[in-house]
Enzyme design. Structure first.
Site: not given
Ligand code: GLA
Length: 383
Positions: A33, A127, A171
């Site tokens: 991402d 979070s 997320d």
């Molecule tokens: C965490 C980060 C996301 C993403 C994942 C890995 O969850 O918050 O933005 O980068 O790691 O895919």
């Protein structure tokens, strides 16, 4: 006691509403991402609830019912909200209020009480659930009508700029935008979305989440180092982001990279984007859903060997599940602990689960928490 009851007890008045935002698992598309790539998360049934009421005096009061944090009400004048404050867990909701106001939204004070069933530190986006529950509550309380995709962007800003964690957009978007019965295909470059039907039960399948109970954290800098390595790779290849390296041109791209560490990071990101596309193709065609199993497992090998964000406990879940007959398994989320997902026939759930339990016991690891995940509703108003 309900969250509304606790709110009443804490603040001496009735809440104006209750909002919910879920945690997530990512089916495929890890560490893509922040490289403008593709992800495919779905929302868990576990949510963070926010009971809220607005205030006219420019004060934000925050309380969490989580046993992991101190129980007192945190009181913050809006005028004092600024990146770099360190109020512990309260930085997440405070950061959201700051991000909304910084974007020009007329958000005033508020009283908020949170209660969550999203496991904390398990890589399941507790979070993001806290941020999105806050953002949706304030958007509704102040009649702002902020669109879901924008809410996610504002919540990421809170996490990046206010809390100081350099995460991507997955997320927050998952928590804000997922719908029940679907995985969310998100192009993190233009933020376009597609809801992809994902009803495993109809195919006699289950997706298990295995929380290794190894607490993951982004703050130790490893996440940021991977991100910086990816940016170095894009710069060396002279592209805006690794998303711009076509899968077919990967061998030529790798040949141009001198640093073996950067080469491994690039190989993971480029092959992972291809795995998301392959998963979408398999889920969208008439082919058997079971065919995604090996794609998930390939993704794990790439995260373990090339991206190097797995850990012995996550590897043990994957190896044990596969040996016990699972169709596919991989770590999910940022890594360095947290959770894995396991795709299995419904009939094999008991065998797979007990094999994982036994393997953890023999390795001397604390017992993992295993539960089935059903694609659930994104953030919504409860009452
Ligand atoms: C965490 C980060 C996301 C993403 C994942 C890995 O969850 O918050 O933005 O980068 O790691 O895919």
């Amino acid at each position: 006691m309900t969250v509304a009851d606790v709110f009443h007890e804490l603040y001496g008045r009735a809440a104006e509403g209750v909002w919910a935002a879920p945690g997530r698992v990512n089916l495929i598309g890890e560490h893509t991402d922040y490289n403008d790539g593709f992800v495919m998360p779905f929302a868990l049934p576990h949510t963070t609830l926010a009971a809220a009421g607005h205030r006219d005096d420019g004060v934000l009061r925050l309380h969490s019912g989580s046993p992991d944090v101190p129980g007192e009400v945190v009181e913050l004048p809006l005028a004092e909200l600024a990146p770099g404050r360190a109020d512990g867990w309260a930085d997440y909701p405070a950061g959201v209020v700051w991000a909304l106001r910084d974007a020009g939204y007329p958000v005033g004070g508020a009283d908020l009480h949170f209660a969550s069933t999203v496991p904390h530190g398990a890589g399941l986006s507790s979070s993001a659930a806290l941020e999105v529950a806050t953002a949706l509550a304030l958007s509704d309380l102040y009649g702002l009508g902020i669109e879901r995709g924008e809410l996610a962007v504002l919540c990421r800003r809170a996490e990046n700029a206010y809390v100081g964690a350099p995460t991507g957009i997955m997320d927050q978007t998952a928590s804000a935008c997922c719908t029940s019965g679907h995985a969310l295909f998100l192009d993190t470059r233009d933020l376009s979305q597609r809801q992809v039907p994902f009803d495993l039960a109809a195919h006699g399948l289950r997706l298990l989440v295995v929380d290794t109970r190894v607490k993951h954290a982004h703050s130790d800098g490893e996440y940021g180092k991977r991100r910086a390595g990816c940016e170095a790779g894009a710069a060396a290849l002279d592209v805006p982001a690794l998303r711009d390296v076509p899968y077919a041109e990967l061998p030529a791209a790798l040949a141009r990279l001198e640093d073996p560490e950067v080469r491994r990071l690039v190989r993971h990101v480029v092959t992972e984007n291809e795995r998301v596309e392959r998963t979408i193709a398999l889920l969208s065609s008439a082919s058997d859903v079971r065919a995604i199993g090996p794609v998930l497992t390939e993704g794990h090998a790439s995260l373990r060997d090339d991206f190097r964000v797995s850990c012995p406990e996550l590897d043990l879940v994957v190896d044990t599940a596969l040996a016990a007959g699972a169709l596919g398994a991989r770590m999910t989320g940022g890594g360095f602990g947290g959770s894995a997902i396991v795709l299995t026939e419904e009939a094999a759930v008991a065998t797979v689960t007990s094999s994982i339990d036994k393997a953890f016991a023999s390795a001397g690891y604390p017992a993992p928490r295993v539960f089935p995940a059903v694609p659930s509703q994104g953030a919504h108003r409860v009452s």
